[in-house]
Scaffold this active site. Structure first.
Site, PDB file in Angstrom:
ATOM      1  N   LYS A   1       8.325   0.865  15.935  1.00 44.95           N
ATOM      2  CA  LYS A   1       9.486   0.170  16.324  1.00 44.95           C
ATOM      3  C   LYS A   1       9.768   0.339  17.688  1.00 44.95           C
ATOM      4  O   LYS A   1      10.435  -0.663  18.288  1.00 44.95           O
ATOM      5  CB  LYS A   1      10.664   0.715  15.368  1.00 44.95           C
ATOM      6  CG  LYS A   1      10.054   0.485  13.908  1.00 44.95           C
ATOM      7  CD  LYS A   1      11.007   1.156  12.916  1.00 44.95           C
ATOM      8  CE  LYS A   1      10.963   0.842  11.407  1.00 44.95           C
ATOM      9  NZ  LYS A   1      11.534   1.581  10.624  1.00 44.95           N
TER      10      LYS A   1
ATOM     11  N   GLY B   1      15.778  -2.407   9.736  1.00 46.71           N
ATOM     12  CA  GLY B   1      16.068  -3.048   8.593  1.00 46.71           C
ATOM     13  C   GLY B   1      17.087  -4.173   8.610  1.00 46.71           C
ATOM     14  O   GLY B   1      16.498  -5.326   9.286  1.00 46.71           O
TER      15      GLY B   1
HETATM   16  N1  HSE Z   1      10.196   3.422   6.051  1.00 49.69           N
HETATM   17  C1  HSE Z   1      11.158   2.594   6.956  1.00 49.69           C
HETATM   18  C2  HSE Z   1      12.408   3.673   7.069  1.00 49.69           C
HETATM   19  C3  HSE Z   1      11.338   1.355   6.302  1.00 49.69           C
HETATM   20  O1  HSE Z   1      12.286   4.428   6.483  1.00 49.69           O
HETATM   21  O2  HSE Z   1      13.119   3.359   8.010  1.00 49.69           O
HETATM   22  C4  HSE Z   1      12.023   0.387   7.227  1.00 49.69           C
HETATM   23  O3  HSE Z   1      11.030   0.072   8.219  1.00 49.69           O
END
Ligand code: HSE
Length: 431
Positions: free
Chosen positions: A209, A138
């Protein structure tokens, strides 16, 4: 694109949670951004969405289109911001944008994880950049930290809480004892979860990720199929509480680590000691704990999901590209020299395990279980008998480190014991 343009002009593809965050940041911090760019402003000229009518109350009508070619073919537009997520049609949009010599900023972890090499090569070929800070962590500037901040290090390992939704759910389950489905709905309403939250809950989002962090931190090119992933859907409050009594917090940990001449990458619920810095990461916050051969241990922490935190990461890439346009240089070659190395199979992963069993409440039951442990060379580091109800006792065992394959054979042997009614939970322990 010249360095002397009065404004850096953006075309947004998508105007959901993240796109609206970018729009708000461009408006709120307009003067500050222009000052940082030496007088050059950042303008959103065009926003491409499937149904423009839905957004007329938020932006001027002439900004909206449903034709992405309006962005790709517009000579004014310097940077295409892709914030629709998913693979199709976002893959084609990024390829189109790069092929039209537009810089690209994307928050799309799935696409970067699956197609990074194609994109990097295409960007190089067309002399533009593709940046993806918002794809991991984020609002945390984690990609820039590994590209620049830790660049003097050989990184040994990266452990992250990389999914805000699941961290929010685990926190609320434990602290407020709320039901899983209720908390998941809250996470969706708060804009943390994906449109389809299955990828959050199953661990797939964090797996994408960790593929990206393996590239950026360890400089290794692994594929999504190389990552073993397991989500939080089977986690129960009982185990969170029992593990808490033993001094552990359960977190969904994504890890990439060098093991001898191999790399191991995985995502799974992990019980970590309560005094580990990652254990203190609550709600939608993310953190990345890493080990470099010079810097040692460090952790970066921040909001891992949500409109403005993610928008902030997208904007940081836009400013980064704007600086480069101004200076007439590019740093796009950073990711093109990824190495490869064999991937350690989950079967060879060495870890401690927590296991919860329902067993017959009768003489000799524990002896049969401990004999099975010793026959399988499983060393018990803790064994506790919990509740006894209707001739059934709950027993939890914490093992010493063991290879997953050996633990799986042991589990099969336990299942074959007449005194073992059920294996109710298994959670890996330790980073
Ligand atoms: N859905 C993802 C999360 C948003 O909850 O981290 C960020 O990539």
């Amino acid at each position: 694109m010249t360095a002397s343009k009065p404004a850096i002009t953006l075309g947004l593809i998508g105007f959901g949670n993240v796109g609206q965050g970018v729009h708000e940041i461009v408006n709120t911090n307009q003067a500050m951004i222009a000052q940082r760019l030496g007088g050059q402003s950042v303008n959103i000229k065009t926003i491409c969405v499937r149904t423009p009518e839905k957004y007329k109350h938020l932006v001027q009508t002439e900004t909206l289109t449903n034709n992405p070619n309006d962005i790709f073919t517009d000579p004014d537009i310097d940077i295409v911001v892709e914030v629709i997520g998913g693979e199709d049609p976002a893959y084609d949009y990024i390829v189109q944008a790069l092929s039209h010599k537009k810089h690209v900023v994307t928050a799309n972890k799935e696409l970067i994880a699956k197609h990074k090499k194609t994109f990097f090569e295409l960007a190089k070929q067309h002399d533009v950049d593709i940046l993806f800070e918002a794809s991991v962590g984020g609002g945390i500037p984690i990609i820039k930290s590994f590209k620049v901040g830790y660049s003097a290090n050989q990184m040994q390992s990266v452990y992250g809480i990389l999914n805000g939704t699941t961290n929010y759910i685990l926190t609320k389950l434990f602290e407020d004892q709320q039901a899983f489905d209720t908390v998941l709905k809250d996470a969706q309403a708060l804009g943390f979860a994906e449109a389809d939250p299955t990828a959050d809950v199953s661990g797939l989002d964090a797996a994408y990720k960790i593929v990206i962090l393996t590239a950026v931190a360890l400089k290794l090119d692994i594929q999504i199929d190389d990552v073993f992933y397991q989500g939080i859907d089977a986690i129960q409050l009982t185990d969170i509480q029992y593990l808490n009594d033993m001094g552990f917090r359960v977190k969904l940990i994504a890890k990439a680590t060098r093991v001898m001449d191999k790399v191991f990458a995985a995502v799974y619920p992990t019980a970590i000691p309560v005094d580990h810095p990652l254990a203190m990461v609550r709600n939608e916050f993310n953190a990345i704990f890493s080990m470099g051969n010079m810097v040692g241990e460090s952790m970066i922490y921040g909001k891992g999901a949500g409109s403005l935190p993610t928008g902030s990461a997208v904007m940081s890439d836009i400013l980064d590209i704007a600086f480069d346009i101004k200076a007439q240089l590019s740093r796009r070659h950073l990711e093109t020299s990824l190495g490869t190395c064999p991937v350690l199979s989950i079967d060879d992963n060495q870890t401690e395990f927590y296991i919860r069993l329902s067993v017959s409440d009768e003489p000799g039951a524990l002896e049969k279980i401990t004999n099975t442990c010793s026959d399988a060379s499983i060393n018990i580091s803790k064994l506790i008998q919990k509740e006894r109800l209707n001739n059934t006792a709950t027993v939890v065992i914490l093992t010493s480190q063991v290879a997953e394959s050996a633990f799986n054979s042991f589990k099969q042997k336990l299942k074959g014991l007449s005194v073992v009614h059920a294996i109710d939970a298994v959670i890996r322990v330790g980073l």
